[in-house]
Motif scaffolding. Structure first.
Motif, PDB file in Angstrom:
ATOM      1  N   TYR A 183       0.835  -1.194   0.000  1.00 29.48           N
ATOM      2  CA  TYR A 183       0.000   0.000   0.000  1.00 29.48           C
ATOM      3  C   TYR A 183       0.875   1.253   0.000  1.00 29.48           C
ATOM      4  O   TYR A 183       1.905   1.293   0.679  1.00 29.48           O
ATOM      5  N   GLY A 184       0.457   2.257  -0.736  1.00 29.68           N
ATOM      6  CA  GLY A 184       1.216   3.493  -0.797  1.00 29.68           C
ATOM      7  C   GLY A 184       0.500   4.636  -0.098  1.00 29.68           C
ATOM      8  O   GLY A 184      -0.724   4.742  -0.185  1.00 29.68           O
ATOM      9  N   ILE A 185       1.258   5.465   0.592  1.00 25.00           N
ATOM     10  CA  ILE A 185       0.730   6.691   1.188  1.00 25.00           C
ATOM     11  C   ILE A 185       1.519   7.841   0.578  1.00 25.00           C
ATOM     12  O   ILE A 185       2.705   8.000   0.837  1.00 25.00           O
ATOM     13  N   TYR A 245      -6.408   8.636   7.468  1.00 24.06           N
ATOM     14  CA  TYR A 245      -6.001   7.954   6.237  1.00 24.06           C
ATOM     15  C   TYR A 245      -4.804   7.037   6.491  1.00 24.06           C
ATOM     16  O   TYR A 245      -4.772   5.893   6.027  1.00 24.06           O
ATOM     17  N   MET A 246      -3.826   7.534   7.234  1.00 22.54           N
ATOM     18  CA  MET A 246      -2.645   6.731   7.541  1.00 22.54           C
ATOM     19  C   MET A 246      -3.017   5.503   8.365  1.00 22.54           C
ATOM     20  O   MET A 246      -2.534   4.395   8.105  1.00 22.54           O
ATOM     21  N   LYS A 247      -3.888   5.691   9.343  1.00 23.90           N
ATOM     22  CA  LYS A 247      -4.329   4.568  10.169  1.00 23.90           C
ATOM     23  C   LYS A 247      -5.004   3.504   9.326  1.00 23.90           C
ATOM     24  O   LYS A 247      -4.734   2.310   9.470  1.00 23.90           O
ATOM     25  N   ASP A 248      -5.927   3.937   8.465  1.00 21.79           N
ATOM     26  CA  ASP A 248      -6.664   2.996   7.616  1.00 21.79           C
ATOM     27  C   ASP A 248      -5.727   2.210   6.715  1.00 21.79           C
ATOM     28  O   ASP A 248      -5.909   1.004   6.495  1.00 21.79           O
ATOM     29  N   THR A 249      -4.720   2.886   6.188  1.00 24.93           N
ATOM     30  CA  THR A 249      -3.760   2.220   5.299  1.00 24.93           C
ATOM     31  C   THR A 249      -2.931   1.195   6.059  1.00 24.93           C
ATOM     32  O   THR A 249      -2.703   0.075   5.578  1.00 24.93           O
ATOM     33  N   ILE A 250      -2.490   1.554   7.253  1.00 23.30           N
ATOM     34  CA  ILE A 250      -1.706   0.628   8.070  1.00 23.30           C
ATOM     35  C   ILE A 250      -2.541  -0.589   8.460  1.00 23.30           C
ATOM     36  O   ILE A 250      -2.070  -1.731   8.427  1.00 23.30           O
ATOM     37  N   LYS A 271      -3.573  -7.571   5.383  1.00 21.21           N
ATOM     38  CA  LYS A 271      -2.956  -8.286   4.267  1.00 21.21           C
ATOM     39  C   LYS A 271      -1.833  -9.183   4.775  1.00 21.21           C
ATOM     40  O   LYS A 271      -1.690 -10.331   4.335  1.00 21.21           O
ATOM     41  N   GLU A 272      -1.044  -8.670   5.718  1.00 21.68           N
ATOM     42  CA  GLU A 272       0.059  -9.447   6.287  1.00 21.68           C
ATOM     43  C   GLU A 272      -0.460 -10.655   7.054  1.00 21.68           C
ATOM     44  O   GLU A 272       0.066 -11.757   6.930  1.00 21.68           O
TER      45      GLU A 272
END
Length: 235
Positions: free
Chosen positions: A193-195, A203-208, A214-215
């Motif tokens: 995922y890219g930020i 947004y950063m929380k959701d991406t992490i 996924k991991e």
């Protein structure tokens, strides 16, 4: 979890974004007990920048973006307030813009020691030198003092700064960014995922969280059904 990010020490959003990301990770219950690593890759905003500062930030900003001096001043102040909200002593208006190649080469040198704590300290002090202390990061004395303060050998750092060592590594980072279509920084790469940019905390929380999911799914799928000394795993 490993987070790779492209950044430049003269980039205000890079300092803000990295600081915000670290705080988010430190406060996320989902990250409790997990190991994560930040790996910085070089990205020069202006590889052709001078070795000495040639003007004030507001004038440079207005000229670069084709806006009035008043608009430039307002934008700089807005960015500074963003940094302050992250707890940074952010003095963007009085920064002294210079070439950052040597700062990136020094970072590569620190990384090569294998001392992650030292490297992280160096990166933080280089950001602070530019945005808080308003130092010229092309000044070799400035870089030498920071390096020694972090625990690097003075003579080895002097030899490094008087050479072109690690220049190729810096250029490789930038070529890699270009291959990935990264043309602005900061850019954080988190498990597929890219930020792009200093995004909002949400947004950063959701991406992490998406990267963690996924991991976890990947780890579950890779175990399969197997047997070992302690018995068999039944799927």
């Amino acid at each position: 979890m490993k987070i790779t990010y492209w950044s430049d020490y003269a980039c205000p959003y890079c300092y803000i974004g990295e600081t915000r990301l670290k705080k988010i990770i430190a406060n996320m219950p989902e990250m409790k007990g997990r190991q994560f690593e930040l790996e910085m890759k070089a990205f020069q905003l202006d590889p052709y920048a001078e070795k000495f500062s040639t003007g004030d930030t507001q004038t440079r900003f207005a000229k670069k973006y084709g806006i009035s001096m008043e608009e430039a001043g307002e934008t700089i102040e807005k960015i500074s307030k963003m940094g302050m909200r992250e707890g940074l002593d952010f003095r963007y208006a009085t920064t002294l813009f210079t070439n950052t190649l040597d700062a990136h080469r020094l970072t590569k040198f620190a990384m090569n020691t294998g001392d992650k704590k030292l490297t992280d300290s160096l990166i933080e002090k280089l950001y602070k030198a530019y945005f808080t202390d308003n130092k010229e990061l092309a000044d070799k004395e400035v870089l030498l003092n920071i390096a020694v303060e972090c625990g690097l050998n003075k003579d080895e750092v002097k030899m490094l700064l008087d050479s072109d060592k690690y220049k190729d590594e810096v250029i490789l980072d930038e070529k890699e960014a270009s291959r990935y279509g990264i043309h602005s920084v900061p850019f954080f790469y988190v498990n597929g995922y890219g930020i792009s940019g200093a995004q909002s905390e949400e947004y950063m929380k959701d991406t992490i969280l998406a990267a963690l999911e996924k991991e976890n799914t990947k780890n579950e799928n890779t175990h399969g059904m197997s047997c070992g000394p302690t018995g068999c795993i039944i799927g």
